[in-house]
Design an enzyme around this catalytic site. Structure first.
Site, PDB file in Angstrom:
ATOM      1  N   LYS A 124      11.777 -57.672 -29.261  1.00  0.00           N
ATOM      2  CA  LYS A 124      11.843 -57.991 -27.826  1.00  0.00           C
ATOM      3  C   LYS A 124      13.282 -57.928 -27.290  1.00  0.00           C
ATOM      4  CE  LYS A 124       7.481 -58.455 -28.232  1.00  0.00           C
ATOM      5  NZ  LYS A 124       6.440 -59.414 -28.383  1.00  0.00           N
TER       6      LYS A 124
HETATM    7  C1  LIG Z   1       5.000 -59.760 -28.826  1.00  0.00           C
HETATM    8  C2  LIG Z   1       3.915 -60.125 -27.912  1.00  0.00           C
HETATM    9  C3  LIG Z   1       3.277 -61.370 -27.954  1.00  0.00           C
HETATM   10  C4  LIG Z   1       3.486 -62.343 -29.072  1.00  0.00           C
HETATM   11  O1  LIG Z   1       4.789 -62.707 -29.255  1.00  0.00           O
HETATM   12  P1  LIG Z   1       5.190 -63.467 -30.615  1.00  0.00           P
HETATM   13  O2  LIG Z   1       6.483 -64.116 -30.265  1.00  0.00           O
HETATM   14  O3  LIG Z   1       5.319 -62.423 -31.653  1.00  0.00           O
HETATM   15  O4  LIG Z   1       4.136 -64.446 -30.914  1.00  0.00           O
HETATM   16  C5  LIG Z   1       2.364 -61.684 -26.980  1.00  0.00           C
HETATM   17  N1  LIG Z   1       2.068 -60.818 -26.010  1.00  0.00           N
HETATM   18  C6  LIG Z   1       2.625 -59.597 -25.938  1.00  0.00           C
HETATM   19  C7  LIG Z   1       2.251 -58.679 -24.822  1.00  0.00           C
HETATM   20  C8  LIG Z   1       3.547 -59.201 -26.909  1.00  0.00           C
HETATM   21  O5  LIG Z   1       4.073 -57.967 -26.874  1.00  0.00           O
END
Ligand SMILES: *Cc1c(COP(=O)(O)O)cnc(C)c1O
Length: 410
Positions: free
Chosen positions: A192
């Site tokens: 991210k």
């Molecule tokens: C990465 C992601 C999540 C989950 O995030 P985590 O921190 O890995 O639990 C939820 N929704 C979307 C759209 C994502 O890309």
């Protein structure tokens, strides 16, 4: 033989000296779990978004889980989300015993389609979770315009929860993602825009919701360990209701603090790289970048997604990603429509054709490398490699004689 250039991985977090130093400092301090750095990281979020509450967690999945749980969502309730998401968004509703309902997406942007959402509201709907896919904001005003009158007509609240996993730095019509009056959930997974290794944050202006989430994210006890052991605090604790163990570590929060200080620089670089892709892909007709929303917005450029024109090539998207990988270019898939995953298709009877726009996109999309550590030359190489692979696979009709054979040796 020439040495092969190093592969370009699909993603790589930007970890600099400050990130390394803060983790080492935590390790040496004797306090590595939730502590002063978590307190500071949460404060940075509150101040950034002018919100009374920011709750750190060990993932965005945990954040979505405690939001829905704190809203009291469970058996008999329905939670609507878009099928163009990571399964975490709907898995948490399943885990609470609620029913998941999926909307189709707007053709082009692949964001939640408010018109389709309207058809899926029922008196059992308790929450709607749009996803700011790739860092582009979902059309929140249009979604509210669908939900709010309906909620009024059935006499109970339907909460909009923003899945902002891709959206640290996004803004919708001048409003930064995180400043709305709806709960917003961010992710700090390594892919991210900023990372804590793993981690998440929920921001909200709702005092009661925040209080219940705070309890649920730590065993269901009223105080977390830091405040328990802080001087003057009571050593007692009490379970209010059973909760989870979802707290963020200081090791993680330290990373987050340093990363959040740099997010403007990171996102500016992401934006430059996205512009370069836009430019270079203008003369690659077989791949088409996703459309951008037509309302005013700031794109966080979490992902750069393109659609492969399956009519002009003789391979599918999966093979295309495979061949790019063989040539040293990592690519991703965000996402395969969730309603067709085995659990959801089986449980709710979804089949191909139910959500045609997202299903079509799900066969065509791939995500190209996009992160601050990439150079312009890397992006050029990604595009050149795509062109080379595509040239091998142009459909016969498009191929002048002999080109195919020559391209195979290129
Ligand atoms: C990465 C992601 C999540 C989950 O995030 P985590 O921190 O890995 O639990 C939820 N929704 C979307 C759209 C994502 O890309």
């Amino acid at each position: 033989m020439d040495a092969k250039p190093a592969a370009i991985p699909f993603c790589r977090p930007t970890i600099e000296q400050e990130e390394i130093d803060t983790v080492v400092a935590s390790l040496k301090s004797g306090w590595i779990t939730s502590g002063p750095k978590v307190v500071e990281f949460e404060k940075m979020f509150r101040e950034r978004f002018k919100q009374p509450h920011a709750l750190s967690l060990n993932s965005a999945t945990a954040g979505l889980h405690v939001v829905l749980a704190a809203l009291g969502i469970g058996p008999g309730d329905e939670v609507i989300t878009t099928s163009m998401t990571w399964p975490a968004t709907c898995n948490v509703a399943e885990l609470l015993g609620a029913k998941s309902v999926f909307t189709d997406v707007v053709d082009g942007t692949l964001l939640m389609d408010p018109a389709d959402l309207k058809k899926r509201l029922t008196p059992k709907t308790r929450a709607v979770i749009p996803v700011h896919h790739c860092g582009a904001p979902a059309d929140l005003d249009a979604i509210h315009a669908v939900i709010d009158p309906y909620a009024k007509s059935i006499g109970h609240k339907i909460t909009l929860v923003e899945d902002a996993a891709h959206a640290v730095g996004t803004a919708y019509k001048g409003r930064p993602t995180g400043t709305s009056s709806d709960p917003v959930v961010f992710s700090f997974h390594p892919i991210k825009n900023i990372t804590t290794g793993e981690g998440g944050m929920v921001v909200t202006n709702d005092d009661a919701l925040a209080e219940r989430m705070r309890i649920l994210k730590f065993h269901g006890v009223q105080k977390d360990s830091w405040t328990r052991y802080a001087s003057g605090g009571s050593p007692r604790y009490e379970v209010i209701e059973p909760g989870w163990k979802y707290n963020m570590l200081d090791l993680q929060a330290g990373l987050g603090i340093e990363q959040l200080k740099k997010v403007e620089r990171f996102n500016a670089r992401r934006t430059e790289l996205a512009k370069l892709y836009d430019e270079l892909l203008k003369n690659v007709p077989e791949v088409r970048p996703l459309a951008r929303p037509d309302y005013p917005h700031v794109h966080a450029w979490h992902l750069y997604v393109v659609r492969l024109d399956l009519k002009s090539v003789d391979i599918g998207r999966d093979e295309f990603i495979g061949e790019l990988g063989q040539e040293g270019i990592g690519a991703g898939l965000h996402f395969t429509p969730v309603h067709l995953h085995r659990h959801y298709a089986k449980k709710y009877g979804y089949k191909r054709g139910d959500l045609p726009v997202v299903e079509q996109a799900g066969e065509e999309i791939l995500s190209l490398p996009l992160y601050p550590l990439l150079t312009d030359a890397d992006v050029r190489r990604v595009v050149e490699t795509m062109k080379r692979v595509l040239a091998r696979h142009k459909k016969k009709a498009d191929r002048s004689s002999g080109v195919g054979a020559a391209a195979r040796h290129a």
